[in-house]
Enzyme design. Structure first.
Site, PDB file in Angstrom:
ATOM      1  CG  ASP A  20       0.404  -8.798  32.011  1.00  0.00           C
ATOM      2  OD1 ASP A  20       1.293  -8.595  31.168  1.00  0.00           O
ATOM      3  OD2 ASP A  20      -0.420  -7.941  32.344  1.00  0.00           O
ATOM      4  CG  ASP A  21       4.791  -8.061  31.651  1.00  0.00           C
ATOM      5  OD1 ASP A  21       4.268  -8.030  30.524  1.00  0.00           O
ATOM      6  OD2 ASP A  21       5.037  -7.027  32.307  1.00  0.00           O
ATOM      7  CB  CYS A  74      -0.424  -5.139  27.392  1.00  0.00           C
ATOM      8  SG  CYS A  74       0.838  -5.231  28.682  1.00  0.00           S
ATOM      9  NE  ARG A  98      -3.091  -8.111  27.819  1.00  0.00           N
ATOM     10  CZ  ARG A  98      -3.143  -8.882  28.906  1.00  0.00           C
ATOM     11  NH1 ARG A  98      -4.295  -9.417  29.282  1.00  0.00           N
ATOM     12  NH2 ARG A  98      -2.069  -9.102  29.627  1.00  0.00           N
ATOM     13  CE  LYS A 112      -2.628  -5.676  30.739  1.00  0.00           C
ATOM     14  NZ  LYS A 112      -1.162  -5.784  30.847  1.00  0.00           N
ATOM     15  CG  HIS A 155      -4.226  -2.799  28.349  1.00  0.00           C
ATOM     16  ND1 HIS A 155      -2.938  -2.984  28.770  1.00  0.00           N
ATOM     17  CD2 HIS A 155      -4.338  -1.466  28.068  1.00  0.00           C
ATOM     18  CE1 HIS A 155      -2.275  -1.830  28.743  1.00  0.00           C
ATOM     19  NE2 HIS A 155      -3.108  -0.894  28.310  1.00  0.00           N
ATOM     20  CB  SER A 211      -0.895  -2.761  33.048  1.00  0.00           C
ATOM     21  OG  SER A 211      -0.723  -3.267  31.738  1.00  0.00           O
ATOM     22  CG  HIS A 260       2.190  -6.020  34.364  1.00  0.00           C
ATOM     23  ND1 HIS A 260       2.486  -4.870  35.054  1.00  0.00           N
ATOM     24  CD2 HIS A 260       2.175  -5.680  33.056  1.00  0.00           C
ATOM     25  CE1 HIS A 260       2.638  -3.878  34.200  1.00  0.00           C
ATOM     26  NE2 HIS A 260       2.472  -4.343  32.967  1.00  0.00           N
ATOM     27  CG  ASP A 305       0.834 -10.203  28.057  1.00  0.00           C
ATOM     28  OD1 ASP A 305       1.791 -10.743  28.660  1.00  0.00           O
ATOM     29  OD2 ASP A 305       0.503  -9.013  28.263  1.00  0.00           O
ATOM     30  CG  ASN A 306       4.206  -9.049  26.865  1.00  0.00           C
ATOM     31  OD1 ASN A 306       3.192  -8.353  26.755  1.00  0.00           O
ATOM     32  ND2 ASN A 306       4.913  -9.052  27.986  1.00  0.00           N
ATOM     33  CE  LYS A 312       5.529  -5.141  28.812  1.00  0.00           C
ATOM     34  NZ  LYS A 312       4.892  -4.853  30.124  1.00  0.00           N
TER      35      LYS A 312
END
Length: 536
Positions: free
Chosen positions: A45-46, A88, A92, A141, A143, A166, A260, A311-312, A342
């Protein structure tokens, strides 16, 4: 008339590309039917492209990811791999459906109080593999909706342990590192929550504590952030063991809390030489990946594909708690204010570190510059499993089996990056990658470290960069050159064809983004922040 004929022919060609290339991959499918492979998807994540040690230049800085570096050395590093969106939920949803947000309905993030989630008309990778005889489990996660039919165990997963969104979308008793920092869950009544808002914590979640779900039950609220990695690790190893005992092929989808905010590396001690909190969190994440790889190797090494990606890109406004985009700095934008990672469609927002590992199948110590995306995971895994997707809908990913197993550079001819919050309407496809070129019909910046922002700008004709000589996206092509004119024409036609294809797609879904306070996950509404006094 000629232009119309070309558009129709192009749309037909595009549609063929959007459908799975199963004919050319029948051989790979045949090989897997006798003993179908296991799949482990690890989604960070991130995370920044430059966070992976193997992506850094020699001598640039010490690597914080030795396990991932080893996996890259023993497998394949994908250097031109992109998340399907720069935030996010859309990223996904696209990974699990193989469809852009304009098709699957998920164009921006779901909230704590979201009533809905990924539309029930969409079919997930887990559902298809489950129906095909796979044991399916998810950790981390989600989401994509946490109420009723939208939860993971209703979307194809046999087992789930994780958080519904998140890790900054709920308070905890021992908060992690964030900017600005957030207070612990309030111990008292609502009046304390109002006092916290007046004290400058308006961006912090204090009404509902961060929950940990097992299947459909909240087992801890608030969860302990500092033990979460340990729980995820032990659960992942248990899933691999259970699948082996069952004798079933399995899909394990691990959607990490790393990188994240809030960051919560339990081994962190202030030491500038070790790179601070973010570096410690990278090492913790890397250790988790290493533990999963080791367990997989010990269980069924030659029949398990591990695919690590993100994811990004990094969340720049978090400053020292954000990752590195490497050379993909988005300089055209940052020189005008704001961030370029992001939530943006600059390279730093969606180019993510990616490693594929499958001993004996994925060539060791290999690197591919094929243009690929998280959208391609869905068709590739189904092809390898010998399972067909539903034929009543259109898809946006391609089967990347030849890239992974045979070293071919046959990636996507084009790739579309959806607006993800920095500019334009959510989900709109206004940034196009075509070979080495990238065209922007709109630009905008996310908030940068320090709070600066950049204004939205429309570009007609589009602004085009040549990434082969300008990774930093600093110098757009001169619109008067023949190179620009040729790329502009091709981009325009491909974009028109895709938008027409989506407009005529009868399988397009619509997500319900309505919110209701009662929809927030709450273990015990009688207690402040929904705190569980007796944990499961």
């Amino acid at each position: 008339m000629a232009g119309s004929v070309f558009l129709l022919l192009l749309a037909g060609t595009l549609l063929c590309g959007l459908l799975f290339h199963t004919v050319s991959q029948n051989e790979a499918g045949d090989r897997t039917r006798s003993r179908r492979p296991n799949f482990i998807i690890i989604l960070a994540d991130d995370i920044g492209w430059g966070d992976l040690g193997a992506n850094q230049q020699v001598g640039q800085r010490s690597s914080q990811t030795p396990h991932l570096d080893l996996m890259a050395q023993q497998g394949m590093r994908l250097t031109d791999f992109h998340s399907p969106a720069s935030t996010c939920s859309p990223s996904r949803a696209a990974l699990l459906t193989g469809r852009h947000g304009l098709r699957n309905g998920v164009t921006h993030n779901f909230a704590v109080g979201s009533v809905g989630g990924l539309p029930l008309s969409e079919t997930t990778l887990a559902e298809i593999l489950h129906q095909g005889g796979y044991y399916t489990a998810m950790i981390g996660k989600w989401h994509l909706g946490h109420n009723g039919p939208y939860s993971p165990t209703n979307r194809g997963f046999d087992y789930y342990l994780g958080i519904p969104y998140s890790n900054d979308m709920g308070c905890t008793d021992l908060p992690g590192y964030d900017l600005p920092s957030c207070p612990p869950c309030p111990p008292g009544p609502q009046i304390l929550h109002n006092r916290l808002k007046r004290s400058g914590y308006s961006s912090c979640y204090t009404k509902v504590a961060l929950p940990l779900f097992e299947n459909r039950t909240i087992v801890e609220q608030p969860l302990d952030l500092w033990r979460l990695t340990q729980r995820y690790t032990s659960t992942a190893l248990n899933v691999i063991h259970i699948a082996r005992e069952r004798g079933q092929p399995f899909l394990l989808y691990v959607a990490l809390a790393h990188m994240h905010v809030p960051l919560s590396p339990p081994s962190y001690a202030p030491n500038p030489s070790e790179g601070g909190v973010y570096a410690a969190s990278l090492r913790e994440m890397d250790g988790l990946v290493g533990a999963i790889k080791n367990a997989s190797d010990a269980s069924d090494k030659e029949n398990t594909l591990i695919w690590f990606t993100g994811d990004n890109g990094p969340w720049e406004q978090k400053c020292q708690y954000a990752g590195s985009v490497g050379p993909f700095l988005g300089k055209w934008q940052t020189s005008r204010g704001g961030g370029s990672a992001k939530r943006t469609t600059w390279e730093g927002g969606h180019r993510v570190p990616t490693v594929s590992y499958w001993p004996g199948r994925v060539p060791a110590n290999s690197t591919s510059s094929a243009l690929l995306s998280g959208l391609d995971i869905f068709p590739t895994l189904l092809s390898l499993a010998g399972v067909n997707p539903p034929s009543d809908r259109r898809y946006d990913g391609i089967d990347a089996t030849d890239v992974l197993l045979h070293g071919k550079e046959t990636g996507n001819e084009f790739l579309f990056h959806p607006n993800s919050g920095a500019a334009g309407k959510y989900g709109d496809l206004q940034t196009v990658r075509l070979g080495r070129h990238k065209a922007f019909y709109i630009t905008g910046a996310a908030e940068a470290c320090g709070g600066s922002t950049g204004r939205q700008e429309l570009h007609d004709p589009p602004m085009i960069f040549d990434l082969s000589v300008d990774k930093g996206e600093e110098r757009p092509l001169d619109p008067t050159t023949e190179e620009y004119k040729e790329v502009d024409e091709r981009v325009r036609r491909w974009r028109e064809a895709l938008l027409y294809d989506i407009a005529t797609d009868q399988s397009v879904s619509t997500a319900d983004y309505a919110t209701d306070q009662s929809a927030a996950p709450c273990c015990d509404p009688r207690h402040t922040a929904c705190r569980c006094h007796t944990l499961g």
